[in-house]
Design a protein around this motif. Sequence first.
Motif, PDB file in Angstrom:
ATOM      1  N   LEU A 129      -1.073  15.500   9.864  1.00 22.61           N
ATOM      2  CA  LEU A 129      -0.238  14.357   9.988  1.00 22.61           C
ATOM      3  C   LEU A 129       0.904  14.585  11.227  1.00 22.61           C
ATOM      4  N   LEU A 130       1.309  15.602  11.326  1.00 25.14           N
ATOM      5  CA  LEU A 130       2.092  16.016  12.151  1.00 25.14           C
ATOM      6  C   LEU A 130       1.644  15.975  13.753  1.00 25.14           C
ATOM      7  N   VAL A 131       0.353  16.302  13.804  1.00 31.87           N
ATOM      8  CA  VAL A 131      -0.178  16.084  15.083  1.00 31.87           C
ATOM      9  C   VAL A 131      -0.521  14.701  15.206  1.00 31.87           C
ATOM     10  N   MET A 132      -1.045  13.876  14.199  1.00 36.92           N
ATOM     11  CA  MET A 132      -1.152  12.611  14.522  1.00 36.92           C
ATOM     12  C   MET A 132       0.086  11.842  14.964  1.00 36.92           C
ATOM     13  N   LYS A 133       1.488  11.999  14.432  1.00 37.66           N
ATOM     14  CA  LYS A 133       2.798  11.465  14.613  1.00 37.66           C
ATOM     15  C   LYS A 133       2.984  11.834  16.363  1.00 37.66           C
TER      16      LYS A 133
END
Length: 329
Positions: A323-327
């Motif tokens: 999710l961090l990569v997505m954000k």
Amino acid sequence: MPGFHDIIGHERIKEHLQKAIESNHVSHAYILTGEAGMGRKSLANAFAMTLLCEKGMSEPCMQCHACKQVMSGNHPDLIFVTHEKTAGIGVDDIRSQIQDTIMIRPYSSYYKIYIVDEAEKMTVQAQNALLKTIEEPPSYAVIMLLTTNQEAFLPTILSRCVQLKLKPLKDSVVTSYLTGSMGISESRAEVYGAFARGNLGRAIHLAASEEFQALYMELIHMLKHLKEMDIMELLNYIRKLKEQDPDLSDCLDFMQLWYRDVLMFKVTQDINLLVFKEEFNTMKEMSAASSYEGIELILQAIDKARVRLNANVNMELAMELMLLVMKEN
């Protein structure tokens, strides 16, 4: 119970089985391999019904006494091998249901047919017991092993069976069936077809599943608002989704399809190539706001999350990293 003409796709396998019947070169043992839902049972049943049909054609007539017996599950020469133990099919199952009865001639047909579903669950001892039968079968015997994993079989079993592997259907074939036979809208049918990856049974299940509809709406909302939500909000969303999909595989597949659409639109600007056509405006906005490198990093992060989850890495940690990569991208 369908005949060959009622089965969607798998033309090569249908042709092989029908030619074997027409030329009177039916093998004594077959292995049908494919994912659950791809049509192994339908093909095996169609083959069995055609062999037992009183008309002796390459399609079952569906009208004779034998066909009606097969359709009602009462034909004495069609035996479905069962097993009580969920862990596997033991040697006693093979001996009692195949070996002890196979030398008894057919009651009313030329053929006597055994269908073994979940055949990959046979123990080594069970396979060795079956091997003796396959090596010297009576002329009328046909044994069909249905499996999701033929690698589980001994090489000696594989070498003595005709191996038929079911291939995924084209997405267009699956979509056409869902729109024509189930009345699903074309846009939704394309999502189910892409999600099922050519597995018609899985696509039908998804289209009829209320749980998947709920999962669909939740994920669409999350992906649309991902940039605005903080990590704790997103993890709470994931926990909620995990209640519907314990291994999260559907969620990851869904995300992968979504970001592939974002990448596809960025490259082509063509709405017709999208799976999520209903979300065209969102795709347009996301593709404009994202770089090619960023989208590739997201797709890689989804793959890494899948590997980590399969390796039993802590779920929240694996999903947080993704999710961090997505954000960030």
